[in-house]
Design an enzyme around this catalytic site. Structure first.
Site, mmCIF file in Angstrom:
data_model
loop_
_atom_site.group_PDB
_atom_site.id
_atom_site.type_symbol
_atom_site.label_atom_id
_atom_site.label_comp_id
_atom_site.label_asym_id
_atom_site.label_seq_id
_atom_site.Cartn_x
_atom_site.Cartn_y
_atom_site.Cartn_z
ATOM 1 N N ASP A 116 -21.204 29.216 12.346
ATOM 2 C CA ASP A 116 -20.495 28.924 11.051
ATOM 3 C C ASP A 116 -21.308 29.852 10.106
ATOM 4 O O ASP A 116 -22.708 29.979 10.164
ATOM 5 C CB ASP A 116 -20.133 27.523 10.643
ATOM 6 N N ARG A 131 -15.565 35.931 13.345
ATOM 7 C CA ARG A 131 -14.400 35.339 12.917
ATOM 8 C C ARG A 131 -14.703 35.463 11.430
ATOM 9 O O ARG A 131 -15.542 35.438 10.502
ATOM 10 C CB ARG A 131 -14.966 33.640 12.890
HETATM 11 C C1 LIG Z 1 -11.381 28.031 11.816
HETATM 12 C C2 LIG Z 1 -11.914 28.189 10.448
HETATM 13 C C3 LIG Z 1 -13.065 28.289 10.522
HETATM 14 C C4 LIG Z 1 -13.848 28.458 9.241
HETATM 15 N N1 LIG Z 1 -15.247 28.684 9.078
HETATM 16 C C5 LIG Z 1 -15.969 28.790 7.951
HETATM 17 C C6 LIG Z 1 -17.360 29.145 7.718
HETATM 18 O O1 LIG Z 1 -18.088 29.404 8.865
HETATM 19 N N2 LIG Z 1 -17.849 29.285 6.723
HETATM 20 C C7 LIG Z 1 -16.856 29.024 5.420
HETATM 21 O O2 LIG Z 1 -17.550 29.202 4.289
HETATM 22 N N3 LIG Z 1 -15.634 28.728 5.626
HETATM 23 C C8 LIG Z 1 -14.963 28.749 6.884
HETATM 24 N N4 LIG Z 1 -13.812 28.262 6.865
HETATM 25 C C9 LIG Z 1 -13.039 27.882 5.639
HETATM 26 C C10 LIG Z 1 -12.406 29.157 4.837
HETATM 27 O O3 LIG Z 1 -13.422 29.768 4.232
HETATM 28 C C11 LIG Z 1 -11.287 28.659 3.612
HETATM 29 O O4 LIG Z 1 -12.296 27.661 2.928
HETATM 30 C C12 LIG Z 1 -10.267 27.927 4.229
HETATM 31 O O5 LIG Z 1 -9.722 28.354 5.592
HETATM 32 C C13 LIG Z 1 -9.092 27.988 3.056
HETATM 33 O O6 LIG Z 1 -8.766 29.291 2.962
HETATM 34 P P1 LIG Z 1 -7.569 29.954 3.543
HETATM 35 O O7 LIG Z 1 -7.889 31.344 4.307
HETATM 36 O O8 LIG Z 1 -6.631 28.958 4.492
HETATM 37 O O9 LIG Z 1 -6.622 30.592 2.158
HETATM 38 P P2 LIG Z 1 -6.209 29.847 1.157
HETATM 39 O O10 LIG Z 1 -5.641 30.788 0.182
HETATM 40 O O11 LIG Z 1 -7.212 28.543 0.491
HETATM 41 O O12 LIG Z 1 -5.063 28.631 1.495
HETATM 42 C C14 LIG Z 1 -3.863 29.305 2.075
HETATM 43 C C15 LIG Z 1 -2.874 28.059 2.196
HETATM 44 O O13 LIG Z 1 -3.336 27.218 3.171
HETATM 45 C C16 LIG Z 1 -3.206 26.075 3.326
HETATM 46 N N5 LIG Z 1 -4.616 25.227 3.103
HETATM 47 C C17 LIG Z 1 -5.744 26.076 2.951
HETATM 48 N N6 LIG Z 1 -6.687 24.948 3.043
HETATM 49 C C18 LIG Z 1 -6.153 23.954 3.070
HETATM 50 C C19 LIG Z 1 -6.578 22.249 3.161
HETATM 51 N N7 LIG Z 1 -7.830 22.206 3.067
HETATM 52 N N8 LIG Z 1 -5.756 21.442 3.079
HETATM 53 C C20 LIG Z 1 -4.388 21.739 3.401
HETATM 54 N N9 LIG Z 1 -3.847 22.872 3.151
HETATM 55 C C21 LIG Z 1 -4.704 23.835 3.073
HETATM 56 C C22 LIG Z 1 -2.447 25.755 1.609
HETATM 57 O O14 LIG Z 1 -1.079 25.808 1.959
HETATM 58 C C23 LIG Z 1 -2.723 27.080 1.031
HETATM 59 O O15 LIG Z 1 -1.975 27.505 0.235
HETATM 60 C C24 LIG Z 1 -13.223 28.175 8.140
HETATM 61 C C25 LIG Z 1 -11.653 28.396 8.163
HETATM 62 C C26 LIG Z 1 -11.250 28.143 9.339
HETATM 63 C C27 LIG Z 1 -9.625 28.152 9.407
#
Ligand SMILES: Cc1cc2nc3c(=O)[nH]c(=O)nc-3n(C[C@H](O)[C@H](O)[C@H](O)COP(=O)(O)OP(=O)(O)OC[C@H]3O[C@@H](n4cnc5c(N)ncnc54)[C@H](O)[C@@H]3O)c2cc1C
Length: 303
Positions: A130, A180
């Site tokens: 991560d 990722r």
């Molecule tokens: C498999 C995976 C691994 C990750 N690893 C890391 C990492 O190593 N380091 C790091 O900094 N971040 C990590 N993240 C978190 C990532 O950076 C984002 O903060 C998170 O995924 C929200 O961004 P999004 O791309 O879903 O888009 P967004 O624009 O934030 O969300 C798009 C839509 O997804 C839904 N959504 C998003 N988050 C949520 C939530 N928490 N609860 C409910 N609905 C939600 C909503 O419908 C929203 O409108 C990871 C995410 C995933 C999926």
């Protein structure tokens, strides 16, 4: 503003102690966390595999303050890796370097990661490292490159909100290190990260396209449906085979979208956390979607 406040609270130890020991903890966390034990985690991963979904196991924890604590985290992951072939799971592990001692000793941390990567390889699994706050980015990518060169089976994480990420992606593609791609979950200053969400989204699409074209087994980690549709359009246009990349999402988030991806015949891996140190992870999930705060308050009031 609420996002900033929640990310600030995610670093407050008094609130962490109060919430982690609250009688409502189980109810509060169950949406995003598989459970407190490895057994519970394995049952969830098994169920996901049965539904055609891959898993990555996250033993919750970060910023440990002693070498012994780092070793306990490593041992928890070794136990998880040993269970993967025993149960025939299709799963990787996701680790944080500050959980394996990066704040204490780079050598100790590297030894822990190497042990995990070696074990992962021997059981036919892999390790995903991560990405945490930007102060760790350089050290994390250096360590991933080293471990990947020695053991293979290692995936790096790149955050689209960082200005440096286009350069990092080129380097990782050059070394054939799987990536990722996520948007980024930490509070970052405007001299290192795009402050506006629309710029982060635009950069995500740019980096995603590059990874689909030139990356080694990239993972697109997002719940953003518009971005997901852009990815699918690009894949179809360029005739990229579904076994050359995967989508990743978080356990408990957008189950409708998860199903859509699997039903369309694409690979999906869920990030499934377990353990007791859930507070910082949980607060970052609240910060991503402030509507989740209502869910927290409702459950605390019920206790
Ligand atoms: C498999 C995976 C691994 C990750 N690893 C890391 C990492 O190593 N380091 C790091 O900094 N971040 C990590 N993240 C978190 C990532 O950076 C984002 O903060 C998170 O995924 C929200 O961004 P999004 O791309 O879903 O888009 P967004 O624009 O934030 O969300 C798009 C839509 O997804 C839904 N959504 C998003 N988050 C949520 C939530 N928490 N609860 C409910 N609905 C939600 C909503 O419908 C929203 O409108 C990871 C995410 C995933 C999926």
């Amino acid at each position: 503003m609420l996002r900033g406040l929640l990310l600030l609270l995610s670093r407050q130890s008094w609130l962490r102690h109060w919430l982690e020991t609250s009688p409502a903890a189980g109810r509060v966390t169950s949406r995003f966390v598989a459970g407190s034990t490895l057994e519970r985690e394995l049952a969830v991963c098994q169920r996901l595999n049965n539904d055609g979904i891959l898993a990555t196991l996250d033993h919750l924890g970060e910023n440990v303050t002693s070498v012994q604590e780092a070793q306990r985290s490593r041992d928890a992951y070794l136990a998880a890796l040993d269970a993967i072939p025993r149960l025939g799971l299709r799963a990787t592990i996701s680790v944080k370097l500050t959980q394996l001692g990066l704040d204490l000793s780079r050598d100790e941390c590297r030894a822990n990661v190497e042990q995990l990567a070696g074990r992962a390889k021997s059981v036919g699994s892999a390790i995903e490292v991560d990405m945490e706050a930007s102060q760790y980015a350089e050290r994390t990518l250096d360590l991933v490159a080293h471990v990947h060169a020695v053991h293979g089976s290692t995936r790096a994480v790149v955050q689209a909100y960082l200005y440096r990420s286009a350069h990092d992606i080129e380097e990782l593609c050059r070394q054939s290190i799987p990536v990722r791609l996520c948007k980024g979950a930490y509070q970052e200053p405007s001299d290192v990260a795009f402050p506006a969400k629309r710029d982060v989204d635009a950069n995500y699409v740019k980096l995603m396209t590059r990874l689909l074209d030139a990356g080694a087994n990239p993972a697109l980690a997002t719940h953003d449906e518009k971005i997901l549709d852009r990815a699918l359009a690009h894949v179809r246009e360029q005739k990229i085979s579904p076994d050359r990349f995967e989508f990743q999402m978080l356990y408990g988030v957008r189950r409708d979208l998860q199903r859509r991806v699997v039903d369309a015949g694409y690979r999906l891996r869920l990030y499934v956390p377990y353990g007791n140190a859930w507070y910082p992870y949980f607060m970052r999930r609240l910060a991503e979607r402030p509507a989740n705060v209502l869910f927290l308050i409702r459950n605390l009031l019920r206790s």
